[in-house]
Design a protein around this motif. Sequence first.
Motif, short mmCIF file in Angstrom:
data_model
loop_
_atom_site.label_atom_id
_atom_site.label_comp_id
_atom_site.label_asym_id
_atom_site.label_seq_id
_atom_site.Cartn_x
_atom_site.Cartn_y
_atom_site.Cartn_z
N ASP A 139 0.83 -1.21 0.00
CA ASP A 139 0.00 0.00 0.00
C ASP A 139 0.86 1.26 0.00
OD1 ASP A 139 -2.38 -1.41 -0.05
OD2 ASP A 139 -2.64 -1.34 2.12
N GLY A 140 1.85 1.32 0.87
CA GLY A 140 2.68 2.53 0.99
C GLY A 140 3.50 2.80 -0.26
N TRP A 141 4.34 1.84 -0.64
CA TRP A 141 5.17 2.02 -1.83
C TRP A 141 4.31 2.08 -3.08
CZ3 TRP A 141 10.46 2.81 -2.51
CH2 TRP A 141 11.22 2.81 -1.34
N GLY A 142 3.21 1.33 -3.11
CA GLY A 142 2.31 1.38 -4.25
C GLY A 142 1.66 2.74 -4.40
N THR A 143 1.23 3.32 -3.27
CA THR A 143 0.59 4.64 -3.30
C THR A 143 1.56 5.71 -3.78
OG1 THR A 143 -0.99 4.07 -1.57
CG2 THR A 143 -0.52 6.42 -1.87
N VAL A 144 2.79 5.70 -3.25
CA VAL A 144 3.72 6.74 -3.67
C VAL A 144 4.20 6.52 -5.11
CG1 VAL A 144 4.39 7.35 -1.32
CG2 VAL A 144 5.79 5.72 -2.58
N ALA A 145 4.25 5.27 -5.56
CA ALA A 145 4.58 5.03 -6.98
C ALA A 145 3.48 5.60 -7.87
CB ALA A 145 4.77 3.54 -7.24
N LYS A 146 2.25 5.46 -7.43
CA LYS A 146 1.13 6.04 -8.20
C LYS A 146 1.23 7.57 -8.20
CE LYS A 146 -3.87 6.25 -8.56
NZ LYS A 146 -5.15 5.80 -8.00
N GLN A 147 1.54 8.15 -7.05
CA GLN A 147 1.70 9.60 -6.96
C GLN A 147 2.86 10.08 -7.83
OE1 GLN A 147 -0.08 10.07 -2.44
NE2 GLN A 147 2.08 10.38 -2.71
N LEU A 148 3.96 9.32 -7.84
CA LEU A 148 5.09 9.63 -8.71
C LEU A 148 4.65 9.60 -10.17
CD1 LEU A 148 8.08 9.98 -9.54
CD2 LEU A 148 8.36 7.51 -9.13
N ALA A 149 3.89 8.57 -10.53
CA ALA A 149 3.42 8.45 -11.91
C ALA A 149 2.53 9.63 -12.30
CB ALA A 149 2.66 7.13 -12.10
N VAL A 150 1.63 10.03 -11.41
CA VAL A 150 0.74 11.17 -11.70
C VAL A 150 1.57 12.42 -11.94
CG1 VAL A 150 -1.00 12.70 -10.69
CG2 VAL A 150 -1.30 10.21 -10.56
N LEU A 151 2.55 12.66 -11.07
CA LEU A 151 3.40 13.85 -11.21
C LEU A 151 4.19 13.80 -12.54
CD1 LEU A 151 4.74 16.45 -10.03
CD2 LEU A 151 6.50 14.92 -9.11
N ALA A 152 4.89 12.69 -12.76
CA ALA A 152 5.73 12.58 -13.96
C ALA A 152 4.89 12.63 -15.23
CB ALA A 152 6.54 11.27 -13.91
N GLU A 153 3.76 11.95 -15.24
CA GLU A 153 2.92 11.95 -16.43
C GLU A 153 2.33 13.33 -16.71
OE1 GLU A 153 0.29 8.66 -15.62
OE2 GLU A 153 1.92 7.20 -15.92
N SER A 154 1.98 14.06 -15.65
CA SER A 154 1.45 15.41 -15.87
C SER A 154 2.55 16.34 -16.38
CB SER A 154 0.81 15.98 -14.60
OG SER A 154 1.79 16.25 -13.62
N GLU A 155 3.77 16.18 -15.88
CA GLU A 155 4.88 17.00 -16.36
C GLU A 155 5.25 16.64 -17.79
OE1 GLU A 155 8.15 16.88 -13.59
OE2 GLU A 155 7.06 18.07 -12.11
N ALA A 156 5.01 15.39 -18.18
CA ALA A 156 5.32 14.96 -19.55
C ALA A 156 4.16 15.26 -20.51
CB ALA A 156 5.64 13.48 -19.56
N GLY A 157 3.07 15.79 -19.96
CA GLY A 157 1.91 16.12 -20.78
C GLY A 157 1.09 14.93 -21.20
N ARG A 158 1.08 13.89 -20.36
CA ARG A 158 0.31 12.68 -20.70
C ARG A 158 -0.84 12.50 -19.74
NH1 ARG A 158 4.83 8.34 -22.60
NH2 ARG A 158 5.73 9.66 -24.16
#
Length: 158
Positions: A139-158
């Motif tokens: 849950d912990g590492w999975g949640t932060v990986a999802k948050q990382l993905a949201v941040l990176a994908e938004s910065e990449a315009g996806r």
Amino acid sequence: MNPDLDLALQRVIRAPRDVVWQAWTEPARFAKWWVPAPTVCRVERLEARPGGAIVTSMSENGTEFVPQLDAIFLVVDQLERLVYTNAIDSAWRPASPEPFLMTAEITLSDHPDGTDYRVVVRHGDPATRARHEELGFADGWGTVAKQLAVLAESEAGR
């Protein structure tokens, strides 16, 4: 990976490796995803180089912060791999962090859809691994990986 001692997580992040790397190595970006929301992260030190510190604190209310991580980077391979441990603190002293000692390895590689993001967290014995799993590794590492993905994908315009 040793399944008796290690825990792992893998996901594809729909963003280039350099964007994911920046999210891991730039303090302002790191603070946005490192702890599960709504908890707030403050980066005290983030020195992405071998022997560099990674020190964070967290807050439930955004004003009162408590220590969260005090560790050092062991390996920093540009755009490919980060390895850190909390067995040694940012002052280079042997540490006994609660709730357990660990070494985390983060690897990034190209994927047709962006970045193959992998985490392996190593523990010294099966009991420590089991404790980390019971405390919510997935849950912990999975949640932060999802948050990382949201941040990176938004910065990449996806």
